[in-house]
Design a protein around this motif. Structure first.
Motif, PDB file in Angstrom:
ATOM      1  N   THR A  49      -1.379   4.689   6.827  1.00 33.06           N
ATOM      2  CA  THR A  49      -2.757   5.176   6.869  1.00 33.06           C
ATOM      3  C   THR A  49      -3.637   4.297   5.985  1.00 33.06           C
ATOM      4  O   THR A  49      -4.736   3.884   6.385  1.00 33.06           O
ATOM      5  N   GLN A  50      -3.140   4.000   4.796  1.00 29.77           N
ATOM      6  CA  GLN A  50      -3.934   3.177   3.885  1.00 29.77           C
ATOM      7  C   GLN A  50      -3.989   1.725   4.371  1.00 29.77           C
ATOM      8  O   GLN A  50      -5.028   1.063   4.259  1.00 29.77           O
ATOM      9  N   SER A  51      -2.899   1.232   4.918  1.00 33.26           N
ATOM     10  CA  SER A  51      -2.908  -0.150   5.424  1.00 33.26           C
ATOM     11  C   SER A  51      -3.898  -0.277   6.577  1.00 33.26           C
ATOM     12  O   SER A  51      -4.654  -1.252   6.669  1.00 33.26           O
ATOM     13  N   THR A  78       0.851  -1.191   0.000  1.00 32.99           N
ATOM     14  CA  THR A  78       0.000   0.000   0.000  1.00 32.99           C
ATOM     15  C   THR A  78       0.893   1.249   0.000  1.00 32.99           C
ATOM     16  O   THR A  78       2.110   1.145   0.063  1.00 32.99           O
ATOM     17  N   SER A  79       0.228   2.403   0.016  1.00 32.37           N
ATOM     18  CA  SER A  79       0.986   3.655  -0.037  1.00 32.37           C
ATOM     19  C   SER A  79       1.549   4.064   1.318  1.00 32.37           C
ATOM     20  O   SER A  79       2.399   4.938   1.400  1.00 32.37           O
ATOM     21  N   SER A 124      -6.443  -5.147  -3.549  1.00 29.88           N
ATOM     22  CA  SER A 124      -6.008  -3.788  -3.249  1.00 29.88           C
ATOM     23  C   SER A 124      -7.144  -2.782  -3.355  1.00 29.88           C
ATOM     24  O   SER A 124      -8.076  -2.951  -4.138  1.00 29.88           O
ATOM     25  N   SER A 133      -4.890   7.763  12.253  1.00 33.04           N
ATOM     26  CA  SER A 133      -5.443   7.161  11.032  1.00 33.04           C
ATOM     27  C   SER A 133      -6.553   6.155  11.352  1.00 33.04           C
ATOM     28  O   SER A 133      -7.358   5.826  10.470  1.00 33.04           O
ATOM     29  N   GLN A 143      -6.333   0.164  -4.368  1.00 28.11           N
ATOM     30  CA  GLN A 143      -5.864   0.947  -5.502  1.00 28.11           C
ATOM     31  C   GLN A 143      -6.030   0.150  -6.783  1.00 28.11           C
ATOM     32  O   GLN A 143      -6.175  -1.066  -6.755  1.00 28.11           O
ATOM     33  N   LEU A 175      -6.522   1.619   7.080  1.00 28.58           N
ATOM     34  CA  LEU A 175      -7.868   1.730   6.507  1.00 28.58           C
ATOM     35  C   LEU A 175      -8.306   0.387   5.933  1.00 28.58           C
ATOM     36  O   LEU A 175      -9.412  -0.087   6.206  1.00 28.58           O
ATOM     37  N   GLN A 176      -7.417  -0.230   5.175  1.00 29.40           N
ATOM     38  CA  GLN A 176      -7.830  -1.495   4.549  1.00 29.40           C
ATOM     39  C   GLN A 176      -8.042  -2.587   5.596  1.00 29.40           C
ATOM     40  O   GLN A 176      -9.001  -3.361   5.509  1.00 29.40           O
ATOM     41  N   ARG A 221      -0.834   0.951  -9.496  1.00 26.26           N
ATOM     42  CA  ARG A 221      -0.090   0.962  -8.220  1.00 26.26           C
ATOM     43  C   ARG A 221       1.402   0.795  -8.469  1.00 26.26           C
ATOM     44  O   ARG A 221       1.829  -0.013  -9.278  1.00 26.26           O
TER      45      ARG A 221
END
Ligand SMILES: Cc1ncc(COP(=O)(O)O)c(C=O)c1O
Length: 496
Positions: free
Chosen positions: A149-151, A145-146, A347, A189, A349, A153-154, A352
């Motif tokens: 925060t994104q990890s 992931t980016s 993902s 996050s 995204q 969230l997922q 990526r």
């Protein structure tokens, strides 16, 4: 001719030349940096950046690099400098930078096999490698992931959909009952994820921490029981393995036990603490992480990788299907039946970056032990700096670190100054230090009071550096309080 700027067979030599020229500029700045920052202010830099006419190109990469040096490279914040002690930014290892150059040149997109080929397999190997280090079994999987925060969230999105499936569907009445439990020291996050998922801030229940800033498991047990008594649904517990401010690691074995008996998803946010997965001396600090349902790892925090490089790893690959969508043009079900590997099914995204390549080259050149040794060194330094701070009458320090952060404040014992004045002196000291360009430290608030923070992630930072920065901070605070007219000089560093 605009097409002369396209990378293709005819321009391969230009590509080679200009990438080297760009690296040369960075290398020159890195070699010459006498501090982490020039202390430039937004008011000074804004007109310089604002004066660039974006509709009048320079045409020539050399001229553009000269301009970039003026608008960015000269005044950038350099994390490799031993007196950069502020946020969770690490200096980066050269094999990863090599990976960065390769991945942007080839420009694979890791959504499907037909846009990445071997890149997909390399990412999968690294996910498996990380999952093994966590202690997950053969059913584990994950995706890059980016960032954390994104990890997070997922991970929480998967937890939500598992909870919703068990509760019989996405009805608003079910969503309104979902609760996430995270310690008061967890990363923001988590709350952001609740907002993004439409659950609202009130869905996140803050679990108190003890003196060591670790989640109180008795409080967690009480809150889990209370949630159930109130007819609500505990959707996930977030345990933090390395809190942003204190580096504290929540008691993972006890928390996982509570989650197992309550049937609640356990997400471990190891964005910071994941470096312990490579440590030969401190891996035991993550004991219990293997019981998580999902784990966030930020290689760009404690694996010395350039931004961005993070992953979400799950115990059971089946749960990743909550983010799967079959698009006719991209990943039709038929390709899944033909077992063509793709990562977009796992993902949030679509297009990526091939960030995994940086970690791949890092492991292939230095090996995991090399990464772990670097992380162990900064944890050692934090312990030594804690000893120094604890013995220093000018400062009070909050908690002995498990990882590599130190939260402290200038508070000379013999003087009777109010807590408010002390706050202002510390705020001033931090800003004055950054403005001087000599060093950078972070700040935070503890129990309503302003503190300073070292985040030590540079193995090149020595005890002499942290001692120098403490002297500088004390000097600035004393100037603010009118006890001194100037701050001390920086001694010549031993590494010069
Ligand atoms: C514990 C923790 N989790 C998550 C994050 C968010 O990570 P990122 O900045 O990569 O999105 C941070 C960032 O500092 C963090 O400290």
């Amino acid at each position: 001719m605009p097409d002369s700027h396209l990378l293709e067979a005819a321009t391969a030599a230009d590509y080679r030349y200009w990438i080297n020229a760009g690296a040369e500029r960075v290398a020159t700045r890195v070699a010459a940096a006498t501090g982490p920052f020039t202390g430039v202010t937004p008011a000074e830099l804004e007109p310089v950046v604002g004066a660039i006419d974006l509709d009048r190109p320079l045409g020539d990469p050399a001229a553009a690099l000269d301009e970039l040096d003026r608008v960015y490279l000269r005044d950038a914040v350099y994390f490799h400098h031993p007196r950069y002690l502020a946020h969770l930014n690490c200096p980066v290892v050269i094999p990863a930078l090599l990976g960065e150059a390769v991945l942007s040149g080839v420009n694979s997109s890791l959504d499907t096999w037909d846009q990445s080929a071997g890149g997909t397999l390399i990412e999968r190997r690294l996910i498996d490698w990380t999952a093994r280090r966590i202690g997950f079994g053969d059913d584990a999987d994950g995706v890059f992931t980016s960032g954390g925060t994104q990890s997070n969230l997922q991970g929480l999105l998967l937890a939500r959909d598992e909870a919703v499936c068990r509760a019989g569907g996405h009805a608003p009445s079910v969503l309104a009952k979902l609760r996430i439990l995270a310690s008061e020291c967890s990363h923001f996050s988590v709350v952001k994820a609740a907002r993004v998922m439409g659950l609202g801030d009130e869905a996140v229940i803050s679990v108190p921490c003890d003196q060591l800033r670790q989640m109180r498991t008795s409080a967690l047990a009480g809150q889990l029981a209370q949630i159930k008594r109130n007819g609500l649904i505990p959707m996930a517990v977030v345990a933090t393995a390395g809190t942003t401010d204190f580096g504290s690691i929540d008691p993972l074995p006890a928390i996982s036990g509570l989650c197992a008996s309550a049937g609640v998803w356990l997400h471990v946010d190891a964005a910071y603490g994941c470096g312990l997965l490579a440590s030969t001396r401190r891996r035991h600090l993550l004991a219990g992480i293997e019981y998580a349902d999902s784990v966030t790892v930020d290689y760009h925090k404690s694996f010395f990788q350039p931004v961005s490089s993070s992953a979400l790893i799950v115990r059971d690959r089946r749960t990743l299907s909550h983010v799967t969508y079959h698009a006719d043009y991209l990943n039709p079900e038929a390709s899944a039946q033909r077992r063509i590997p793709n990562q977009v099914d796992k993902s949030l995204q679509t297009t990526r970056r091939f960030d995994a390549l940086k970690l791949w080259l890092t492991l292939r050149v230095m090996g995991a032990d090399g990464v772990g040794e670097l992380f162990d060194e900064v944890v050692d330094l934090a312990a030594a700096t804690w000893d120094a701070l604890d013995a220093d009458p000018r400062f009070e320090v909050v908690v002995r670190p498990q990882l590599s952060t130190l939260v402290f404040r200038y508070r000379p014992g013999e003087q009777a100054i109010s807590a408010e004045l002390c706050d202002r002196a510390n705020l001033y000291a931090r800003e004055a230090l950054a403005a001087s360009g000599a060093a950078m430290v972070a700040g935070t608030v503890v129990d309503g009071r302003h503190y300073l923070k070292f985040t030590l992630l540079n193995p090149r930072t020595a005890l002499e550096d942290t001692a120098t920065v403490l002297d500088l901070l004390a000097g600035h605070a004393q100037v603010f309080l009118g006890e001194s007219s100037q701050v001390p000089d920086i001694p010549e560093p031993a590494y010069a």
